[in-house]
Design an enzyme around this catalytic site. Structure first.
Site, PDB file in Angstrom:
ATOM      1  N   ARG A 252       0.171  -4.068  -8.520  1.00 47.44           N
ATOM      2  CA  ARG A 252       0.580  -4.687  -7.248  1.00 47.44           C
ATOM      3  C   ARG A 252       0.656  -6.197  -7.415  1.00 47.44           C
ATOM      4  O   ARG A 252      -0.368  -6.841  -7.684  1.00 47.44           O
ATOM      5  CB  ARG A 252      -0.418  -4.332  -6.136  1.00 47.44           C
ATOM      6  CG  ARG A 252       0.218  -4.342  -4.742  1.00 47.44           C
ATOM      7  CD  ARG A 252      -0.841  -4.319  -3.658  1.00 47.44           C
ATOM      8  NE  ARG A 252      -1.522  -5.600  -3.601  1.00 47.44           N
ATOM      9  CZ  ARG A 252      -2.807  -5.758  -3.277  1.00 47.44           C
ATOM     10  NH1 ARG A 252      -3.546  -4.723  -2.968  1.00 47.44           N
ATOM     11  NH2 ARG A 252      -3.344  -6.970  -3.254  1.00 47.44           N
ATOM     12  N   HIS A 256      -1.449  -6.955  -0.331  1.00 51.23           N
ATOM     13  CA  HIS A 256      -1.459  -5.590   0.216  1.00 51.23           C
ATOM     14  C   HIS A 256      -0.559  -5.512   1.447  1.00 51.23           C
ATOM     15  O   HIS A 256       0.223  -4.584   1.612  1.00 51.23           O
ATOM     16  CB  HIS A 256      -2.891  -5.214   0.588  1.00 51.23           C
ATOM     17  CG  HIS A 256      -2.988  -3.976   1.434  1.00 51.23           C
ATOM     18  ND1 HIS A 256      -2.817  -2.715   0.912  1.00 51.23           N
ATOM     19  CD2 HIS A 256      -3.217  -3.822   2.761  1.00 51.23           C
ATOM     20  CE1 HIS A 256      -2.950  -1.826   1.890  1.00 51.23           C
ATOM     21  NE2 HIS A 256      -3.183  -2.468   3.016  1.00 51.23           N
ATOM     22  N   TYR A 265      -9.415 -12.166  -4.580  1.00 48.73           N
ATOM     23  CA  TYR A 265      -9.910 -11.138  -5.492  1.00 48.73           C
ATOM     24  C   TYR A 265      -9.013 -10.862  -6.705  1.00 48.73           C
ATOM     25  O   TYR A 265      -9.413 -10.190  -7.639  1.00 48.73           O
ATOM     26  CB  TYR A 265     -10.153  -9.820  -4.731  1.00 48.73           C
ATOM     27  CG  TYR A 265      -8.928  -9.242  -4.037  1.00 48.73           C
ATOM     28  CD1 TYR A 265      -8.037  -8.427  -4.719  1.00 48.73           C
ATOM     29  CD2 TYR A 265      -8.672  -9.505  -2.696  1.00 48.73           C
ATOM     30  CE1 TYR A 265      -6.925  -7.903  -4.082  1.00 48.73           C
ATOM     31  CE2 TYR A 265      -7.564  -8.981  -2.052  1.00 48.73           C
ATOM     32  CZ  TYR A 265      -6.689  -8.174  -2.755  1.00 48.73           C
ATOM     33  OH  TYR A 265      -5.592  -7.656  -2.123  1.00 48.73           O
TER      34      TYR A 265
HETATM   35  C1  LIG Z   1      -8.328   7.229   6.222  1.00 46.79           C
HETATM   36  C2  LIG Z   1      -8.170   5.750   6.051  1.00 46.79           C
HETATM   37  N1  LIG Z   1      -9.209   5.022   5.574  1.00 46.79           N
HETATM   38  C3  LIG Z   1      -9.074   3.684   5.412  1.00 46.79           C
HETATM   39  C4  LIG Z   1      -7.900   3.049   5.745  1.00 46.79           C
HETATM   40  C5  LIG Z   1      -7.758   1.555   5.549  1.00 46.79           C
HETATM   41  N2  LIG Z   1      -6.827   1.283   4.433  1.00 46.79           N
HETATM   42  C6  LIG Z   1      -5.557   0.889   4.664  1.00 46.79           C
HETATM   43  S1  LIG Z   1      -4.705   0.677   3.238  1.00 46.79           S
HETATM   44  C7  LIG Z   1      -6.027   1.093   2.292  1.00 46.79           C
HETATM   45  C8  LIG Z   1      -5.927   1.101   0.781  1.00 46.79           C
HETATM   46  C9  LIG Z   1      -5.088   2.205   0.247  1.00 46.79           C
HETATM   47  O1  LIG Z   1      -4.848   2.001  -1.119  1.00 46.79           O
HETATM   48  P1  LIG Z   1      -3.896   2.924  -1.940  1.00 46.79           P
HETATM   49  O2  LIG Z   1      -4.112   4.349  -1.580  1.00 46.79           O
HETATM   50  O3  LIG Z   1      -4.043   2.565  -3.362  1.00 46.79           O
HETATM   51  O4  LIG Z   1      -2.422   2.545  -1.416  1.00 46.79           O
HETATM   52  P2  LIG Z   1      -1.630   1.169  -1.555  1.00 46.79           P
HETATM   53  O5  LIG Z   1      -1.904   0.412  -0.279  1.00 46.79           O
HETATM   54  O6  LIG Z   1      -2.127   0.442  -2.754  1.00 46.79           O
HETATM   55  O7  LIG Z   1      -0.183   1.556  -1.669  1.00 46.79           O
HETATM   56  C10 LIG Z   1      -7.135   1.400   3.098  1.00 46.79           C
HETATM   57  C11 LIG Z   1      -8.444   1.803   2.574  1.00 46.79           C
HETATM   58  C12 LIG Z   1      -6.847   3.853   6.262  1.00 46.79           C
HETATM   59  N3  LIG Z   1      -5.657   3.343   6.575  1.00 46.79           N
HETATM   60  N4  LIG Z   1      -7.010   5.195   6.405  1.00 46.79           N
END
Ligand SMILES: Cc1ncc(C[n+]2csc(CCOP(=O)(O)OP(=O)(O)O)c2C)c(N)n1
Ligand SMILES: [Mg+2]
Length: 352
Positions: A252, A256, A265
């Site tokens: 990435r 985010h 970080y």
């Molecule tokens: C069930 C749930 N827990 C926590 C969150 C908060 N949250 C939003 S994005 C994220 C990280 C997700 O990372 P990843 O699966 O690697 O996807 P990326 O954003 O890197 O595409 C989190 C923990 C959420 N949206 N849903």
């Protein structure tokens, strides 16, 4: 310099020591269609960041650098196949003819951003991590039971592979041999959580073994490798051989989302290295080496995408303000009496 693992599937060379490969069945027209999709997604993403800064859309999940994973995999699907996106693939519907204004309206929190999934075979954008994986598995199993030839693809991140719903969906799909592609965008970060703190597995694709399905690892910045790996997974699914886990590895190199400050970080040097080998430029280089993309063609495609964005934001902003009654409208089958008073109160506060 840190690099992505060596064992990833690749097609695009580096224009130097690593030669270009080719994908069977992709002629000049298909290669340029793929380019058009990549540029459309890139333009959507870059313009959205500007619209956010201008206060014209709300918080936005940037997908800069993820375009090859999205375009490569969608091009491997048939029109009748179903897409289950996460917020990271919010604009993937554009590749199915969804208007730009619809997706922009979604990020504006406007009801014009809702669509009927059956119009595009694109499910709602899923914000809770991984909860759409069982939906996609159930959909795929249902298609199989009905004798439909449709395949489903669910997009999720590396972080999602730690969620219960990912495992439940993968298990169900494995047991039912559902025609599903589990497409993991491994960008090595879940907001500020690095992959090393996410899992002890050496590769996310290894998780496929536990569910009795093949797992493949591909360079997520190589649109042709993503296309080819997804096409094989779709062929397996359609032939009745069940699901496949595709791990597309990337890094990435954007925040985010617009609400994130990765300087707290992330290693800025690594980000710069990744940005230098971003996926749209890599594919452009490939097409030019092959002699199928001229400067004039590239300019035409970029101008076309920019014009779509200009029209899209104008159309989204021209949408009338939704009535506040929408807050309740689809929430209750049988609205109770106090709802009317609540609504009157809401109107009073908003008008004040
Ligand atoms: C069930 C749930 N827990 C926590 C969150 C908060 N949250 C939003 S994005 C994220 C990280 C997700 O990372 P990843 O699966 O690697 O996807 P990326 O954003 O890197 O595409 C989190 C923990 C959420 N949206 N849903
Ligand atoms: Mg991630």
């Amino acid at each position: 310099m840190q690099v992505l693992p060596e064992d990833l599937r690749r097609v695009i060379g580096d224009g130097d020591a690593v030669p270009d490969g080719e994908v069977e069945g992709l002629g000049e027209r298909e290669l340029l269609d793929l380019y058009r999709s990549l540029v459309l997604l890139r333009t959507y993403d870059e313009r959205s960041l500007v619209y956010h800064r201008q206060g014209r859309i709300g918080t936005y999940a940037i997908f800069w650098g993820h375009e090859a994973m999205q375009a490569g995999s969608v091009h491997a699907l048939a029109d009748g196949d179903w897409i289950f996106p996460s917020y990271r693939e919010s604009a993937i519907g554009l590749l199915r003819g969804m208007p730009v204004s619809t997706v922009l309206s979604w990020w504006r929190g406007h009801p014009a951003g809702w669509w009927n999934p059956a119009d595009y075979n694109v499910a709602s954008i899923c914000v809770p991590i991984g909860t759409h994986v069982p939906h996609a598995a159930g959909f795929a199993w249902g298609a199989k039971l009905k004798g439909d030839s449709a395949v489903a693809i669910a997009y999720f991140g590396d972080g999602a592979t730690s969620e219960g719903s990912f495992h439940e969906g993968a298990n169900l799909a494995g047991v039912m041999r559902a025609p599903l592609v589990l497409f993991c965008n491994n960008n090595q970060w879940a907001i500020s959580t690095p992959l090393s703190a996410q899992t002890a597995a050496s590769a996310l694709a290894d998780k496929a073994v536990g569910y009795g399905m093949p797992g493949v690892r591909v360079d997520g910045g190589d649109v042709l490798a993503v296309y080819e790996a997804t096409r094989e997974a779709v062929e397996r699914a359609r032939a009745g051989d069940g699901p496949t886990f595709v791990e597309a590895v990337t890094y990435r190199c954007a925040p985010h989302a617009t609400a994130d400050d990765p300087s707290a970080y992330i290693d800025a040097e690594r980000v710069e290295e990744e940005r230098a080998r971003e996926c749209v430029g890599r594919y452009e280089g490939y097409l030019r080496r092959l002699g199928v993309l001229t400067d004039a063609q590239a300019d035409e495609v970029k101008e076309w995408a920019l014009e779509l964005m200009r029209e899209g934001i104008a159309a989204a902003e021209a949408e009338p303000e939704p009535d506040v009654s929408l807050v309740f409208e689809h929430a209750y089958a049988e609205p109770w009496a106090a709802l009317r008073t609540d609504l009157d109160e809401l109107r009073r506060v908003l008008d004040a």
